[in-house]
Structures are given as structure tokens and as C-alpha cells.
Scaffold this active site. Sequence first.
Site, PDB file in Angstrom:
ATOM      1  N   SER A  28       0.865  -1.190   0.000  1.00  0.00           N
ATOM      2  CA  SER A  28       0.000   0.000   0.000  1.00  0.00           C
ATOM      3  C   SER A  28       0.893   1.229   0.000  1.00  0.00           C
ATOM      4  O   SER A  28       2.073   1.129   0.366  1.00  0.00           O
ATOM      5  CB  SER A  28      -0.843   0.006   1.280  1.00  0.00           C
ATOM      6  OG  SER A  28      -1.499   1.240   1.470  1.00  0.00           O
ATOM      7  N   TYR A  80      -1.974  -0.003  10.888  1.00  0.00           N
ATOM      8  CA  TYR A  80      -1.940  -0.421   9.479  1.00  0.00           C
ATOM      9  C   TYR A  80      -0.628  -0.021   8.809  1.00  0.00           C
ATOM     10  O   TYR A  80       0.001  -0.830   8.123  1.00  0.00           O
ATOM     11  CB  TYR A  80      -3.132   0.196   8.740  1.00  0.00           C
ATOM     12  CG  TYR A  80      -3.275  -0.262   7.299  1.00  0.00           C
ATOM     13  CD1 TYR A  80      -3.433  -1.601   6.974  1.00  0.00           C
ATOM     14  CD2 TYR A  80      -3.271   0.674   6.257  1.00  0.00           C
ATOM     15  CE1 TYR A  80      -3.576  -2.010   5.644  1.00  0.00           C
ATOM     16  CE2 TYR A  80      -3.418   0.278   4.932  1.00  0.00           C
ATOM     17  CZ  TYR A  80      -3.565  -1.071   4.636  1.00  0.00           C
ATOM     18  OH  TYR A  80      -3.708  -1.479   3.315  1.00  0.00           O
TER      19      TYR A  80
HETATM   20  P1  NAP Z   1     -11.050  -6.580   0.622  1.00  0.00           P
HETATM   21  O1  NAP Z   1     -12.085  -6.497  -0.444  1.00  0.00           O
HETATM   22  O2  NAP Z   1     -11.472  -6.486   2.060  1.00  0.00           O
HETATM   23  O3  NAP Z   1     -10.225  -7.935   0.396  1.00  0.00           O
HETATM   24  C1  NAP Z   1      -9.392  -8.491   1.394  1.00  0.00           C
HETATM   25  C2  NAP Z   1      -9.168  -9.955   1.055  1.00  0.00           C
HETATM   26  O4  NAP Z   1      -8.268 -10.517   2.042  1.00  0.00           O
HETATM   27  C3  NAP Z   1     -10.457 -10.772   1.104  1.00  0.00           C
HETATM   28  O5  NAP Z   1     -10.489 -11.653   0.009  1.00  0.00           O
HETATM   29  C4  NAP Z   1     -10.324 -11.546   2.421  1.00  0.00           C
HETATM   30  O6  NAP Z   1     -10.961 -12.822   2.273  1.00  0.00           O
HETATM   31  C5  NAP Z   1      -8.821 -11.739   2.490  1.00  0.00           C
HETATM   32  N1  NAP Z   1      -8.380 -12.050   3.843  1.00  0.00           N
HETATM   33  C6  NAP Z   1      -8.520 -11.306   4.961  1.00  0.00           C
HETATM   34  N2  NAP Z   1      -8.030 -11.983   6.022  1.00  0.00           N
HETATM   35  C7  NAP Z   1      -7.592 -13.179   5.530  1.00  0.00           C
HETATM   36  C8  NAP Z   1      -6.996 -14.315   6.130  1.00  0.00           C
HETATM   37  N3  NAP Z   1      -6.765 -14.378   7.443  1.00  0.00           N
HETATM   38  N4  NAP Z   1      -6.661 -15.365   5.345  1.00  0.00           N
HETATM   39  C9  NAP Z   1      -6.903 -15.342   4.010  1.00  0.00           C
HETATM   40  N5  NAP Z   1      -7.467 -14.284   3.379  1.00  0.00           N
HETATM   41  C10 NAP Z   1      -7.800 -13.225   4.155  1.00  0.00           C
HETATM   42  O7  NAP Z   1      -9.955  -5.436   0.433  1.00  0.00           O
HETATM   43  P2  NAP Z   1      -8.905  -5.120  -0.759  1.00  0.00           P
HETATM   44  O8  NAP Z   1      -8.849  -3.662  -0.847  1.00  0.00           O
HETATM   45  O9  NAP Z   1      -9.197  -5.914  -1.963  1.00  0.00           O
HETATM   46  O10 NAP Z   1      -7.551  -5.603  -0.060  1.00  0.00           O
HETATM   47  C11 NAP Z   1      -6.590  -6.417  -0.721  1.00  0.00           C
HETATM   48  C12 NAP Z   1      -5.196  -5.958  -0.321  1.00  0.00           C
HETATM   49  O11 NAP Z   1      -4.970  -4.647  -0.837  1.00  0.00           O
HETATM   50  C13 NAP Z   1      -4.947  -5.861   1.182  1.00  0.00           C
HETATM   51  O12 NAP Z   1      -3.655  -6.363   1.463  1.00  0.00           O
HETATM   52  C14 NAP Z   1      -5.004  -4.362   1.459  1.00  0.00           C
HETATM   53  O13 NAP Z   1      -4.276  -3.997   2.594  1.00  0.00           O
HETATM   54  C15 NAP Z   1      -4.421  -3.834   0.163  1.00  0.00           C
HETATM   55  N6  NAP Z   1      -4.719  -2.430  -0.161  1.00  0.00           N
HETATM   56  C16 NAP Z   1      -6.009  -1.982  -0.263  1.00  0.00           C
HETATM   57  C17 NAP Z   1      -6.245  -0.640  -0.572  1.00  0.00           C
HETATM   58  C18 NAP Z   1      -7.638  -0.065  -0.695  1.00  0.00           C
HETATM   59  O14 NAP Z   1      -7.788   1.172  -0.680  1.00  0.00           O
HETATM   60  N7  NAP Z   1      -8.671  -0.880  -0.857  1.00  0.00           N
HETATM   61  C19 NAP Z   1      -5.172   0.221  -0.778  1.00  0.00           C
HETATM   62  C20 NAP Z   1      -3.870  -0.270  -0.672  1.00  0.00           C
HETATM   63  C21 NAP Z   1      -3.656  -1.597  -0.371  1.00  0.00           C
HETATM   64  P3  NAP Z   1     -11.768 -13.608   3.407  1.00  0.00           P
HETATM   65  O15 NAP Z   1     -12.391 -12.581   4.314  1.00  0.00           O
HETATM   66  O16 NAP Z   1     -12.752 -14.418   2.612  1.00  0.00           O
HETATM   67  O17 NAP Z   1     -10.734 -14.466   4.090  1.00  0.00           O
END
Ligand code: NAP
Length: 244
Positions: free
Chosen positions: A132, A145
Site C-alpha cells: 500500500s 496499518y
Molecule cells: P477486501 O475487499 O477487504 O479484500 C481483502 C481480502 O483478504 C479478502 O479476500 C479476504 O478474504 C482476504 N483475507 C482477509 N483476512 C484473511 C486471512 N486471514 N486469510 C486469508 N485471506 C484473508 O480489500 P482489498 O482492498 O481488496 O484488499 C486487498 C489488499 O490490498 C490488502 O492487502 C489491502 O491492505 C491492500 N490495499 C487496499 C487498498 C484499498 O484502498 N482498498 C489500498 C492499498 C492496499 P476472506 O475474508 O474471505 O478471508
Amino acid sequence: MNDIDTAIVSGASSGIGEATARGLAAAGFHVILGARRVDRLVAIASEIGGTALPLDVTSPSSVAEFVAAAPACRVLVNNAGGARGLDPVESADEDHWRWMWETNVLGTLRLTKALLPTLVASGDGHVVTVTSIAAREVYDRGAGYTSAKHAQSALHRTLRGEHLGQPVRFTEILPGMVETEFSLVRFDGDAERSDAVYAGVTPLTAQDVAETVVFAVTRPAHFNIDEIVLKPRAQASATRLHRE
Ligand code: NAP
């Protein structure tokens, strides 16, 4: 299953992980999707001809079972992660911190460690880690975070040096604001608070990030994209946004 064409995506049940699984499948990979919400994984996998496997990256036994069931892997996308809460350090919730460190940092360590031998043995392995802009910046009330993402990034970048000379590439993807379930998870299902994060801004989509991942992993084997920072046009930093 041909290991040359297999990609594993953690956290593939929603958001960036789901879009990345779809993008990699469209690019010709057999995708193995891991996450805790298996019903969602199964539905996505059936649409893209992939394989859905339960995965909790915070559990060593779950990671071991996942890796044993998915022995082939040329590309690993460490995407599982997220944020919990938005509190100043002086009132930090240690359970939230533990969740963020276990999921983003130790989860990436566990899965990568378990798959590195297979990735190297493939002859052209590739580890993509979705950190991120919080891996480069800090902001008030975000230390749980930002510290976890800084640590996840340090882990990922260390691997690049430790595997120099071996047939494996390492790419860090650093997104700014992306509209996914991220904020809903951060604010414990509070949709109003989550919607306010994106108010007046056109954020990146999960597909925007997925296209970037696919670009990185489809470069020729001699070409390592070390890191890509991507943000909405309206975002200059984690805390500077232009809202209409
Ligand atoms: P999201 O829609 O909440 O997706 C998060 C994913 O992580 C879900 O598929 C969830 O699946 C999985 N997850 C959470 N805990 C887990 C565990 N213990 N074991 C296996 N899977 C797990 O959010 P997203 O934005 O797509 O996030 C994906 C990545 O991008 C993250 O690393 C986040 O920090 C990063 N990111 C996001 C943003 C943003 O603005 N959205 C910006 C920068 C970086 P389950 O709940 O089904 O396990």
C-alpha cells in the site's frame, strides 16, 4: 495441471484479489484462489476455470494444508490483508494490531516461505505482494496499518536481495485508494463510515490494480518490475485528496 501456468492468489474472495484472479485467468493462467469465505471462492473459480481452496493466512496449519493441496505455482500474489480500526497510538486496540500484523505481515511470510521452493523450481517464479502507499507513508490514527504495511514491504524487498541470482522475480504493488470491502472491514461493517472514505473522489477500482499485476507478471523473465505505486488522479498522498 501445468505448473508453468499456475498462479496462486491469496485473499481472492473479494476486491483486488478477486479482480486479480479474474485478470490472471484471462491472461491464460490456471488460478488457485485462497481465502476464508470459500463459498465466494467457489463461485469465482467456477466462472474462471480456477481452483478454490480454503486459506486462513493467520493459521500455520491452514497455510500448510493449502500449500499441500496446491503444489504447483509459478506466480504467487500475496494480497490477503487489510486494516482494522483508525485509532491514535495512545488508545491503540491491541487486538486490531494483532489482526493487522498476523494477516498482512506473518500471513505474507507464511505463504511465501512455504511456496518459495516451488516458485524457484518452476524456473521463472514471481512473487507479487500487494502492500500500500501506507508502506511508505504514515498518517495520524493509522499506525497499526502503516506499521504492518511497512513491515510487509520490508519483508518483500528483503526477498529480492536474498534470491538474487535465482529464477524468481519480486514485484511490490503499492495502491492508494481503491474502492473494495477494505473500509467496510476497517470500520467493522459500518457502511456509512466506509462510504464517507470515497465521498467526492473517483477511487481506483480493483480491476485497475489487477491490470497492473497482470502487466508485471507477463513481462519476460529477465525483466523485474520492483515496485509500482498507483493512485487515483485526485489523490496526492495518503492524507491529501481533492474531493469534489
Ligand atoms: P477486501 O475487499 O477487504 O479484500 C481483502 C481480502 O483478504 C479478502 O479476500 C479476504 O478474504 C482476504 N483475507 C482477509 N483476512 C484473511 C486471512 N486471514 N486469510 C486469508 N485471506 C484473508 O480489500 P482489498 O482492498 O481488496 O484488499 C486487498 C489488499 O490490498 C490488502 O492487502 C489491502 O491492505 C491492500 N490495499 C487496499 C487498498 C484499498 O484502498 N482498498 C489500498 C492499498 C492496499 P476472506 O475474508 O474471505 O478471508
